[in-house]
Design a protein around this motif. Structure first.
Motif, PDB file in Angstrom:
ATOM      1  N   LEU A 504     -93.909  46.026 -50.524  1.00 23.34           N
ATOM      2  CA  LEU A 504     -94.031  47.153 -49.609  1.00 23.34           C
ATOM      3  C   LEU A 504     -95.287  47.969 -49.896  1.00 23.34           C
ATOM      4  N   ALA A 505     -95.542  48.216 -51.173  1.00 27.93           N
ATOM      5  CA  ALA A 505     -96.710  49.014 -51.544  1.00 27.93           C
ATOM      6  C   ALA A 505     -98.000  48.321 -51.135  1.00 27.93           C
ATOM      7  N   VAL A 506     -98.106  47.036 -51.422  1.00 27.72           N
ATOM      8  CA  VAL A 506     -99.324  46.285 -51.108  1.00 27.72           C
ATOM      9  C   VAL A 506     -99.509  46.161 -49.603  1.00 27.72           C
ATOM     10  N   ALA A 507     -98.442  45.808 -48.884  1.00 24.25           N
ATOM     11  CA  ALA A 507     -98.543  45.587 -47.439  1.00 24.25           C
ATOM     12  C   ALA A 507     -98.973  46.848 -46.702  1.00 24.25           C
ATOM     13  N   VAL A 508     -98.358  47.973 -47.043  1.00 26.30           N
ATOM     14  CA  VAL A 508     -98.713  49.221 -46.367  1.00 26.30           C
ATOM     15  C   VAL A 508    -100.135  49.645 -46.720  1.00 26.30           C
ATOM     16  N   ARG A 509    -100.542  49.412 -47.946  1.00 21.97           N
ATOM     17  CA  ARG A 509    -101.893  49.802 -48.366  1.00 21.97           C
ATOM     18  C   ARG A 509    -102.971  49.009 -47.642  1.00 21.97           C
ATOM     19  N   ILE A 510    -102.762  47.691 -47.455  1.00 20.94           N
ATOM     20  CA  ILE A 510    -103.811  46.853 -46.858  1.00 20.94           C
ATOM     21  C   ILE A 510    -103.712  46.792 -45.340  1.00 20.94           C
ATOM     22  N   ALA A 511    -102.658  47.361 -44.759  1.00 23.48           N
ATOM     23  CA  ALA A 511    -102.525  47.352 -43.295  1.00 23.48           C
ATOM     24  C   ALA A 511    -103.684  48.115 -42.668  1.00 23.48           C
ATOM     25  N   PRO A 512    -104.166  47.685 -41.502  1.00 26.20           N
ATOM     26  CA  PRO A 512    -105.255  48.414 -40.837  1.00 26.20           C
ATOM     27  C   PRO A 512    -104.830  49.839 -40.495  1.00 26.20           C
ATOM     28  N   ALA A 513    -105.801  50.711 -40.366  1.00 26.94           N
ATOM     29  CA  ALA A 513    -105.507  52.116 -40.097  1.00 26.94           C
ATOM     30  C   ALA A 513    -104.835  52.300 -38.743  1.00 26.94           C
ATOM     31  N   ASN A 514    -105.184  51.434 -37.787  1.00 25.21           N
ATOM     32  CA  ASN A 514    -104.605  51.513 -36.447  1.00 25.21           C
ATOM     33  C   ASN A 514    -103.897  50.209 -36.108  1.00 25.21           C
ATOM     34  N   ALA A 515    -102.800  50.296 -35.379  1.00 26.32           N
ATOM     35  CA  ALA A 515    -102.062  49.103 -34.985  1.00 26.32           C
ATOM     36  C   ALA A 515    -102.918  48.235 -34.068  1.00 26.32           C
ATOM     37  N   LEU A 516    -102.773  46.917 -34.207  1.00 26.98           N
ATOM     38  CA  LEU A 516    -103.558  45.952 -33.429  1.00 26.98           C
ATOM     39  C   LEU A 516    -102.840  45.640 -32.125  1.00 26.98           C
ATOM     40  N   LEU A 517    -102.750  46.634 -31.259  1.00 27.80           N
ATOM     41  CA  LEU A 517    -101.930  46.493 -30.059  1.00 27.80           C
ATOM     42  C   LEU A 517    -102.616  45.702 -28.963  1.00 27.80           C
ATOM     43  N   GLY A 518    -103.943  45.769 -28.880  1.00 25.85           N
ATOM     44  CA  GLY A 518    -104.620  45.102 -27.778  1.00 25.85           C
ATOM     45  C   GLY A 518    -104.105  45.635 -26.456  1.00 25.85           C
ATOM     46  N   ASP A 519    -103.687  44.738 -25.557  1.00 29.42           N
ATOM     47  CA  ASP A 519    -103.189  45.175 -24.246  1.00 29.42           C
ATOM     48  C   ASP A 519    -101.667  45.197 -24.181  1.00 29.42           C
ATOM     49  N   TRP A 520    -101.003  45.144 -25.352  1.00 29.06           N
ATOM     50  CA  TRP A 520     -99.540  45.037 -25.333  1.00 29.06           C
ATOM     51  C   TRP A 520     -98.874  46.237 -24.687  1.00 29.06           C
ATOM     52  N   SER A 521     -99.416  47.429 -24.952  1.00 28.01           N
ATOM     53  CA  SER A 521     -98.745  48.612 -24.416  1.00 28.01           C
ATOM     54  C   SER A 521     -98.852  48.711 -22.904  1.00 28.01           C
ATOM     55  N   GLN A 522     -99.770  47.923 -22.310  1.00 26.32           N
ATOM     56  CA  GLN A 522     -99.940  47.978 -20.864  1.00 26.32           C
ATOM     57  C   GLN A 522     -99.314  46.783 -20.155  1.00 26.32           C
ATOM     58  N   THR A 523     -98.811  45.814 -20.930  1.00 29.45           N
ATOM     59  CA  THR A 523     -98.353  44.572 -20.312  1.00 29.45           C
ATOM     60  C   THR A 523     -97.124  44.778 -19.442  1.00 29.45           C
ATOM     61  N   THR A 524     -97.089  44.034 -18.339  1.00 31.08           N
ATOM     62  CA  THR A 524     -95.911  44.052 -17.467  1.00 31.08           C
ATOM     63  C   THR A 524     -95.295  42.674 -17.347  1.00 31.08           C
ATOM     64  N   GLU A 525     -95.906  41.705 -18.027  1.00 35.32           N
ATOM     65  CA  GLU A 525     -95.388  40.337 -17.923  1.00 35.32           C
ATOM     66  C   GLU A 525     -94.285  40.134 -18.939  1.00 35.32           C
ATOM     67  N   GLU A 526     -93.068  40.254 -18.499  1.00 43.93           N
ATOM     68  CA  GLU A 526     -91.903  40.062 -19.355  1.00 43.93           C
ATOM     69  C   GLU A 526     -90.871  39.257 -18.583  1.00 43.93           C
ATOM     70  N   PRO A 527     -90.033  38.500 -19.279  1.00 45.42           N
ATOM     71  CA  PRO A 527     -88.926  37.842 -18.590  1.00 45.42           C
ATOM     72  C   PRO A 527     -88.066  38.864 -17.858  1.00 45.42           C
ATOM     73  N   GLU A 528     -87.321  38.382 -16.859  1.00 45.81           N
ATOM     74  CA  GLU A 528     -86.580  39.303 -16.002  1.00 45.81           C
ATOM     75  C   GLU A 528     -85.541  40.075 -16.795  1.00 45.81           C
ATOM     76  N   PRO A 529     -85.249  41.324 -16.382  1.00 43.07           N
ATOM     77  CA  PRO A 529     -84.325  42.169 -17.137  1.00 43.07           C
ATOM     78  C   PRO A 529     -82.882  41.731 -17.003  1.00 43.07           C
ATOM     79  N   VAL A 530     -82.119  42.036 -18.046  1.00 47.44           N
ATOM     80  CA  VAL A 530     -80.674  41.803 -17.995  1.00 47.44           C
ATOM     81  C   VAL A 530     -80.073  42.760 -16.979  1.00 47.44           C
ATOM     82  N   PRO A 531     -79.198  42.300 -16.094  1.00 48.35           N
ATOM     83  CA  PRO A 531     -78.620  43.195 -15.076  1.00 48.35           C
ATOM     84  C   PRO A 531     -77.709  44.232 -15.697  1.00 48.35           C
ATOM     85  N   HIS A 532     -77.585  45.357 -15.016  1.00 47.70           N
ATOM     86  CA  HIS A 532     -76.664  46.395 -15.455  1.00 47.70           C
ATOM     87  C   HIS A 532     -75.237  45.876 -15.348  1.00 47.70           C
ATOM     88  N   PRO A 533     -74.397  46.098 -16.384  1.00 52.15           N
ATOM     89  CA  PRO A 533     -73.012  45.582 -16.335  1.00 52.15           C
ATOM     90  C   PRO A 533     -72.254  46.094 -15.114  1.00 52.15           C
TER      91      PRO A 533
END
Length: 533
Positions: A504-533
């Motif tokens: 845990l100590a090593v991984a958190v220390r060497i992790a980049p300062a910012n998350a490598l999100l790329g275009d993930w936060s904007q993506t809309t391409e996902e499999p279809e949603p589970v229907p409401h029960p």
């Protein structure tokens, strides 16, 4: 909730009560409690990140956000193998119970049921049925699953009540070797060898399907916690009922270490192919045995269908990460990752060859899944560093403490599988490194960064797991397993705790300062949603 619960209640309840009791005796009750708490700790680390990024195949994608390609591919590879092995496990459970009335499906080799050639053909056909149902879309699947989960829960409750009302021997909990005839070693060993870890691992469905929920911020934490609590109560009650109801004649010959081998005049095969049904028959409850044989088709099949879809979504996530072939991210008209679904079917069928029986595949599946679960606590702390101001619909309290406990739990569970399994899973991990290198070579014209400088902590973790297992004493007869037996139960607990702190100590220390999100936060391409029960 129902997808996660349906995943947790699969073949584990049909075989786990006997398998755990043979390893830990009546103390198997404690094993189920410990297993539930351990799974809860791991699940909580994913609940926070899962509500931040409700994406399909999240367990394979979150390491990519925090550590890049090298870590995400290799952790995703382990997770993919773990979930890919789950559907074959459920098929094998169905076939194993069916052998009681179709004896040509399996035979006993070295005391373990394995597939015959006709049994292999039937198993492949069941896998194909799972593919077809998943290919019709998650809406169709969700309707079927809701019905099947109600059935599974009802059957378990009926079995518990029937066993408690018909036969309950209190001396079974203290006699025949005592409450814990194999000590702490047996209690911990039952978590892996008794199928407990496999059963509780089904909580991951809430994470994998987060992108297909209408209200992931509410649904994800409620599902991972609620499904484990409901299943835990059922499993613990079933274990108590089984221990009290098992015929005393099954214990007198050798105590709990050989329990379940003399349930009827049909001999050992009945107990091996269907332990709960064998107990019901021995107690004169033919109707209950018939119900169990029917449920042995329903329960594992439902869980197998769920895991088939999860495996396809893991492939989808790795394709979207751009460290696996992009074709894996293709969706069908029904919103299903169809290429990943076909791949899951092919690889799942191959598992029948080296692991032609339920007991033979359990240890491998536990190890592969737990390696991937180790990313949860690491990513949780890395995200606290990388995205401190991001909205967290579910914010985990005492995150550092829970992250440490969760990674410690992963280390311990891997250790309890024993050296004979650890070295094999590490060999598979090496294959993953080779596949990563091959994928990088083939996409050299359009490469994404390797990100080794952010992800090398997994090499440290793998090396630590391997070293501790080699120095350890699991399984109990370690002199025949190839490891040294230097560490006892107490020193192994300390060694695995120190490894968790270091990683845990090593991984958190060497992790980049910012998350490598790329275009993930904007993506809309996902499999279809589970229907409401």
């Amino acid at each position: 909730m129902f997808v996660s619960l349906g995943s947790i209640i699969g073949s584990g309840w049909l075989f786990g009560a006997l398998a755990a009791a043979q390893l830990a005796g009546p103390a198997a009750i404690v094993s189920w409690v410990i297993g539930m708490v351990m799974a809860m700790l791991i699940a909580l680390t994913y609940a926070e990140v899962g509500t931040m990024f409700p994406h399909s195949g999240g367990i394979a994608r979150y390491p990519h956000y925090s550590f890049g390609s090298f870590a995400s591919f290799n952790l995703g590879w382990a997770n993919w193998l773990g979930v890919a092995a789950a559907a074959p496990i459920e098929v094998l459970a169905t076939v194993q119970y069916a052998t009681n009335y179709l004896p040509w499906l399996e035979r006993v080799e070295a005391g373990v049921p394995v597939l015959t050639v006709p049994g292999l053909a039937i198993s492949i056909a069941l896998m194909a049925v799972f593919v077809v149902i998943n290919a019709l879309g998650v809406r169709f699947f969700a309707r079927i699953n809701n019905i099947l989960v109600w059935w599974k829960v009802a059957v378990i409750v009926v079995v518990i009540v029937a066993l408690l009302a018909t036969s309950f021997h209190t001396d079974h909990f203290t006699g025949y070797g005592g409450f814990a005839p194999t000590g702490m070693s047996g209690i911990f060993g039952a978590i892996t060898g008794g199928g407990i870890a496999v059963a509780y691992g089904g909580f991951q469905q809430a994470i994998s399907l987060a992108g297909e929920s209408r209200r992931p911020q509410r649904d994800v934490p409620l599902t991972v916690i609620g499904s484990l609590l409901v299943a835990g109560v059922l499993y613990i009650a079933l274990q108590i009922a089984f221990i009290g109801a098992i015929p005393t004649s099954a214990l007198t010959s050798g105590g709990w270490t050989t329990a379940g081998t003399h349930f009827s005049t049909a001999g050992d095969a009945v107990a091996q192919f269907g332990p709960l049904a064998a107990v019901a028959s021995a107690l004169g409850m033919g109707w209950l045995a018939t119900l169990l044989y029917a449920d042995a088709i329903v329960s594992p099949s439902d869980t197998g269908m769920i895991y088939m879809g999860t495996t396809a979504r893991m492939s989808y996530a790795m394709g979207r990460n751009a460290n696996a072939p992009s074709g894996l991210a293709k969706l069908s008209r029904t919103g299903v990752p169809w290429v990943g679904l076909v791949l899951a079917f092919v690889v799942g069928c191959f598992f029948f060859l080296p692991f032609p029986g339920w007991q033979k595949l359990i240890g491998f599946q536990v190890s592969a899944t737990l390696i991937s679960f180790g990313s949860g606590p690491v990513v949780l702390l890395a995200m606290r560093k990388q995205l401190p101001g991001m909205n967290r619909p579910f914010r985990l309290r005492a995150a550092r403490t829970i992250a440490f406990l969760a990674l410690w739990v992963c280390n311990l569970t891997l250790y309890w599988t024993g050296w004979s399994v650890t070295w094999k899973i590490m060999a598979v991990v090496l294959i993953g490194f080779a596949l990563f290198g091959l994928a990088r070579w083939r996409t050299r014209g359009a490469r994404t960064p390797v990100d080794l400088r952010y992800g090398w902590w997994i090499l440290l973790w793998y090396a630590g797991i391997t070293l501790i297992s080699y120095l350890g004493s699991y399984p109990a007869n370690s002199e025949h397993a190839g490891n040294l037996g230097v560490l006892n139960t107490a020193t192994a607990l300390v060694a695995n705790a120190l490894l968790a702190v270091l990683v845990l100590a090593v991984a958190v220390r060497i992790a980049p300062a910012n998350a490598l999100l790329g275009d993930w936060s904007q993506t809309t391409e996902e499999p279809e949603p589970v229907p409401h029960p």
